[in-house]
Design a protein around this motif. Structure first.
Motif, PDB file in Angstrom:
ATOM      1  N   ALA A 128       3.681   7.749   5.456  1.00  0.00           N
ATOM      2  CA  ALA A 128       2.780   7.306   4.391  1.00  0.00           C
ATOM      3  C   ALA A 128       1.540   6.632   4.978  1.00  0.00           C
ATOM      4  CB  ALA A 128       3.522   6.350   3.460  1.00  0.00           C
ATOM      5  N   LEU A 129       1.744   5.790   5.996  1.00  0.00           N
ATOM      6  CA  LEU A 129       0.609   5.110   6.622  1.00  0.00           C
ATOM      7  C   LEU A 129      -0.322   6.094   7.327  1.00  0.00           C
ATOM      8  CD1 LEU A 129       2.476   1.997   8.073  1.00  0.00           C
ATOM      9  CD2 LEU A 129       0.746   1.978   6.262  1.00  0.00           C
ATOM     10  N   LEU A 130       0.233   7.136   7.929  1.00  0.00           N
ATOM     11  CA  LEU A 130      -0.589   8.152   8.576  1.00  0.00           C
ATOM     12  C   LEU A 130      -1.508   8.844   7.575  1.00  0.00           C
ATOM     13  CD1 LEU A 130       1.986   9.837  11.000  1.00  0.00           C
ATOM     14  CD2 LEU A 130      -0.045   8.554  11.690  1.00  0.00           C
ATOM     15  N   TYR A 131      -0.962   9.186   6.403  1.00  0.00           N
ATOM     16  CA  TYR A 131      -1.782   9.857   5.395  1.00  0.00           C
ATOM     17  C   TYR A 131      -2.824   8.907   4.804  1.00  0.00           C
ATOM     18  CZ  TYR A 131       0.674  14.280   5.517  1.00  0.00           C
ATOM     19  OH  TYR A 131       1.160  15.504   5.919  1.00  0.00           O
ATOM     20  N   LEU A 132      -2.455   7.641   4.645  1.00  0.00           N
ATOM     21  CA  LEU A 132      -3.448   6.655   4.195  1.00  0.00           C
ATOM     22  C   LEU A 132      -4.561   6.502   5.232  1.00  0.00           C
ATOM     23  CD1 LEU A 132      -1.072   3.890   2.736  1.00  0.00           C
ATOM     24  CD2 LEU A 132      -2.609   5.386   1.435  1.00  0.00           C
ATOM     25  N   ALA A 172       0.829  -1.209   0.000  1.00  0.00           N
ATOM     26  CA  ALA A 172       0.000   0.000   0.000  1.00  0.00           C
ATOM     27  C   ALA A 172       0.867   1.264   0.000  1.00  0.00           C
ATOM     28  CB  ALA A 172      -0.925  -0.004   1.212  1.00  0.00           C
ATOM     29  N   VAL A 173       1.939   1.247   0.793  1.00  0.00           N
ATOM     30  CA  VAL A 173       2.860   2.391   0.823  1.00  0.00           C
ATOM     31  C   VAL A 173       3.560   2.546  -0.518  1.00  0.00           C
ATOM     32  CG1 VAL A 173       4.996   3.276   1.840  1.00  0.00           C
ATOM     33  CG2 VAL A 173       3.225   2.320   3.315  1.00  0.00           C
ATOM     34  N   LYS A 174       3.998   1.418  -1.067  1.00  0.00           N
ATOM     35  CA  LYS A 174       4.703   1.435  -2.356  1.00  0.00           C
ATOM     36  C   LYS A 174       3.829   2.001  -3.472  1.00  0.00           C
ATOM     37  CE  LYS A 174       6.911  -1.748  -5.642  1.00  0.00           C
ATOM     38  NZ  LYS A 174       7.177  -3.173  -5.940  1.00  0.00           N
ATOM     39  N   GLU A 175       2.527   1.654  -3.476  1.00  0.00           N
ATOM     40  CA  GLU A 175       1.619   2.075  -4.536  1.00  0.00           C
ATOM     41  C   GLU A 175       0.951   3.422  -4.257  1.00  0.00           C
ATOM     42  OE1 GLU A 175       1.342   0.498  -7.386  1.00  0.00           O
ATOM     43  OE2 GLU A 175       2.795  -0.993  -6.653  1.00  0.00           O
ATOM     44  N   TYR A 187       2.770   8.715  -1.900  1.00  0.00           N
ATOM     45  CA  TYR A 187       3.636   9.284  -0.872  1.00  0.00           C
ATOM     46  C   TYR A 187       5.036   8.673  -0.830  1.00  0.00           C
ATOM     47  CZ  TYR A 187      -1.083  10.429   0.735  1.00  0.00           C
ATOM     48  OH  TYR A 187      -2.382  10.858   0.806  1.00  0.00           O
ATOM     49  N   SER A 188       5.324   7.695  -1.665  1.00  0.00           N
ATOM     50  CA  SER A 188       6.524   6.872  -1.456  1.00  0.00           C
ATOM     51  C   SER A 188       7.653   7.107  -2.460  1.00  0.00           C
ATOM     52  CB  SER A 188       6.134   5.386  -1.501  1.00  0.00           C
ATOM     53  OG  SER A 188       5.580   5.059  -2.761  1.00  0.00           O
ATOM     54  N   LYS A 189       7.586   8.158  -3.225  1.00  0.00           N
ATOM     55  CA  LYS A 189       8.657   8.409  -4.191  1.00  0.00           C
ATOM     56  C   LYS A 189       9.921   8.841  -3.459  1.00  0.00           C
ATOM     57  CE  LYS A 189       9.739  11.033  -8.383  1.00  0.00           C
ATOM     58  NZ  LYS A 189       9.254  12.029  -9.368  1.00  0.00           N
ATOM     59  N   ILE A 190      11.038   8.149  -3.737  1.00  0.00           N
ATOM     60  CA  ILE A 190      12.301   8.447  -3.048  1.00  0.00           C
ATOM     61  C   ILE A 190      13.174   9.379  -3.874  1.00  0.00           C
ATOM     62  CG2 ILE A 190      14.459   7.467  -2.182  1.00  0.00           C
ATOM     63  CD1 ILE A 190      12.963   4.961  -1.404  1.00  0.00           C
ATOM     64  N   PHE A 191      13.480   8.991  -5.103  1.00  0.00           N
ATOM     65  CA  PHE A 191      14.441   9.747  -5.906  1.00  0.00           C
ATOM     66  C   PHE A 191      13.726  10.689  -6.874  1.00  0.00           C
ATOM     67  CE2 PHE A 191      16.820   5.942  -4.642  1.00  0.00           C
ATOM     68  CZ  PHE A 191      17.939   6.538  -4.086  1.00  0.00           C
ATOM     69  N   PHE A 192      14.161  11.947  -6.846  1.00  0.00           N
ATOM     70  CA  PHE A 192      13.590  12.969  -7.717  1.00  0.00           C
ATOM     71  C   PHE A 192      14.647  13.363  -8.755  1.00  0.00           C
ATOM     72  CE2 PHE A 192      10.906  12.972  -4.086  1.00  0.00           C
ATOM     73  CZ  PHE A 192       9.669  13.439  -4.495  1.00  0.00           C
ATOM     74  N   TYR A 193      14.420  12.912  -9.996  1.00  0.00           N
ATOM     75  CA  TYR A 193      15.381  13.137 -11.080  1.00  0.00           C
ATOM     76  C   TYR A 193      14.939  14.243 -12.042  1.00  0.00           C
ATOM     77  CZ  TYR A 193      16.884   8.348  -9.870  1.00  0.00           C
ATOM     78  OH  TYR A 193      17.313   7.223  -9.229  1.00  0.00           O
ATOM     79  N   GLU A 194      13.669  14.671 -11.958  1.00  0.00           N
ATOM     80  CA  GLU A 194      13.046  15.412 -13.053  1.00  0.00           C
ATOM     81  C   GLU A 194      13.646  16.797 -13.305  1.00  0.00           C
ATOM     82  OE1 GLU A 194      10.525  12.275 -11.540  1.00  0.00           O
ATOM     83  OE2 GLU A 194      11.421  14.006 -10.554  1.00  0.00           O
TER      84      GLU A 194
END
Length: 497
Positions: free
Chosen positions: A294-298, A216-219, A222-229
């Motif tokens: 992430a779980l708190l926001y879910l 659930a956290v992965k999908e 809220y779980s994006k780690i690396f920001f390349y954009e």
């Protein structure tokens, strides 16, 4: 969970700390025990206890709270990876130097390498940096206690701050580092247990098994780690990792607080084992904190819970305590409170001890035999009171400023206050053939942060929408280094390290 129940738990918690303080300081409460724990600390206790000191209540509340922003999510883990690299560099580079020189205050290196004025400048920078940073960390937890406990009893905010600092002073003023190593170990146990149990309780409330929670956290969003954009933005991965490396070197390796614990080990081998063990635990526990976010926001989405408001502004820092105290059962609320209290007071008690040590050693010379009489202990107590009072004033100022995110504020403060330390040590370590014209060093250490502030303020205009993040400390350190180069002169052989 009622305010009375929370207050009762806090009283029990501090009673345990007072018992530990009494036991650890009963036999020996001299300056050597206070400053260095008699150089007899067990490395595994130091490693585990440092987790509580390094994380603080800010990590406990503010980091999970930030996860809900699309521009943040798990961005903080990029920074944590940089932290891990920084810890390894400290263990392999700075710790051997400090042990070789047998230092009580790490700023003794600057005195021997660059001179007396540079030494006092470095120590002053630490005192300012650590006082502001620790006050900001304690402020956040006092704000939570005020909202959920003391408002109900009609206690004003200033009284809550005063009471918190008075309790910390009471169990640290005698034993110092000798007491802190034991209390921080206990508090870290509470902190780590709290994170693990919080994940379990939230998963249970959402009817998730642990594998389902992971998925659930992965999908989630809220779980994006690396920001390349976009490399212009502050969340770009290289900026975060580089910032993590240099912030760690400055805020840990050049900071008397965490280094004081490392210097309490018997030898360099045990100190390095401590750092490597600490690094591994630090990375894992931060990943847990982000997962909690992430779980708190879910959970909030699932139950229609809004982010708490303060003075008309949403405060993501308060989402965790809001859910823990008002939406979960009694046991999760107790677990949260223990973790929050442990994380915050482990940081603040350690900081007060380090501030007292630095002032007593760097400005009063209490590490020298001629200054170690009965009056020196009384003087140390007075210094301890003085820094408690100073932190009280700083917290009230932060309260009036009402910053939206304390974690963002802390790293912004660090970029300006620790940058000159980075420049001083960088110059001392890497420019072996030169020293400095000392009368100009304080001016350089003031001008570098001022220029850094100007560069950060106008970066979007001057550098095409570029946004500085934690890498701003590198700019500050580089400006300090360059300023020291401009006021340098050839060094005598005996000042080269």
């Amino acid at each position: 969970m009622t305010a009375t129940a929370i207050l009762t738990l806090i009283v029990i918690y501090f009673s345990i700390l007072f018992v530990i303080s009494h036991v650890t300081s009963k036999k020996n409460s001299d300056n050597d025990a206070f400053f260095k724990a008699n150089k007899n600390a067990k490395w595994y206790l130091v490693a585990f206890g440092m987790i509580g000191t390094a994380l603080s209540g800010v990590t406990f509340i503010s980091v999970p709270g930030q996860v809900g922003s699309p521009e943040v999510q798990f961005k903080y883990f990029q920074f944590v990876l940089g932290n891990a690299i920084g810890f390894i560099l400290i263990a392999k580079g700075l710790l051997p130097l400090y042990y070789r020189m047998n230092l009580t205050s790490i700023y003794g290196y600057i005195e021997q390498r660059l001179g007396h004025v540079s030494y006092k400048t470095a120590a002053t920078i630490f005192l300012i940096s650590r006082t502001i940073g620790s006050a900001a960390r304690l402020y956040l937890v006092v704000l939570v206690l005020q909202r959920y406990v003391f408002d109900e009893f009609g206690v004003p905010f200033w009284a809550t701050v005063f009471g918190s600092l008075a309790l910390i002073f009471a169990y640290t003023y005698r034993g110092g580092l000798k007491t802190i190593i034991i209390t921080d170990t206990l508090q870290t146990l509470f902190l780590v247990s709290s994170v693990v149990f919080t994940i379990f309780f939230i998963c249970n409330s959402l009817d998730y098994s642990l594998p389902q929670a992971f998925e659930a956290v992965k999908e989630s969003n809220y779980s994006k780690i690396f920001f390349y954009e976009d490399w212009l933005k502050g969340n770009y991965w290289i900026k975060q990792i580089l910032g993590g490396i240099f912030v760690t070197i400055a805020m840990v390796g050049l900071d008397q607080d965490l280094m004081q614990k490392n210097l309490s080990c018997k030898n360099i081998g045990e100190a390095q084992k401590n750092m490597f063990t600490f690094t591994g635990i630090f990375v894992v526990i931060n990943l847990f904190f982000l997962s909690v976010g992430a779980l708190l926001y879910l959970y909030a989405e699932n139950h229609g819970i809004a982010i708490p408001m303060v003075d008309g502004k949403p405060r993501t820092d308060l989402l965790f305590p809001e859910i823990a105290f008002n939406h979960l059962s009694l046991i999760p609320a107790i677990v949260f409170l223990l973790g929050l209290t442990a994380a915050t007071f482990a940081t603040t008690d350690s900081a007060l001890t380090a501030l007292t040590t630095s002032f007593c050693v760097d400005f009063l010379g209490m590490d020298k035999a001629e200054n170690q009489g009965k009056n020196s202990v009384r003087t140390r107590h007075a210094v301890h009171i003085g820094f408690s009072a100073l932190m009280f004033v700083v917290i009230l100022i932060i309260y009036l400023l009402n910053s939206d995110s304390v974690v963002a504020m802390i790293f912004k403060i660090a970029a300006y206050t620790y940058g000159p330390l980075l420049g001083l040590y960088g110059f001392g370590l890497f420019v072996k053939t030169k020293t400095v014209k000392e009368r100009w060093v304080p001016l350089v250490c003031i001008l570098a942060p001022a220029l850094t502030f100007a560069i950060s303020s106008y970066s979007s205009t001057w550098f095409g929408d570029y946004q500085f993040a934690e890498e701003l400390i590198i700019v500050n350190g580089a400006l300090t280094f360059f300023g020291l180069w401009l006021i340098s002169k050839p060094a005598d052989r005996e000042t080269r390290f």
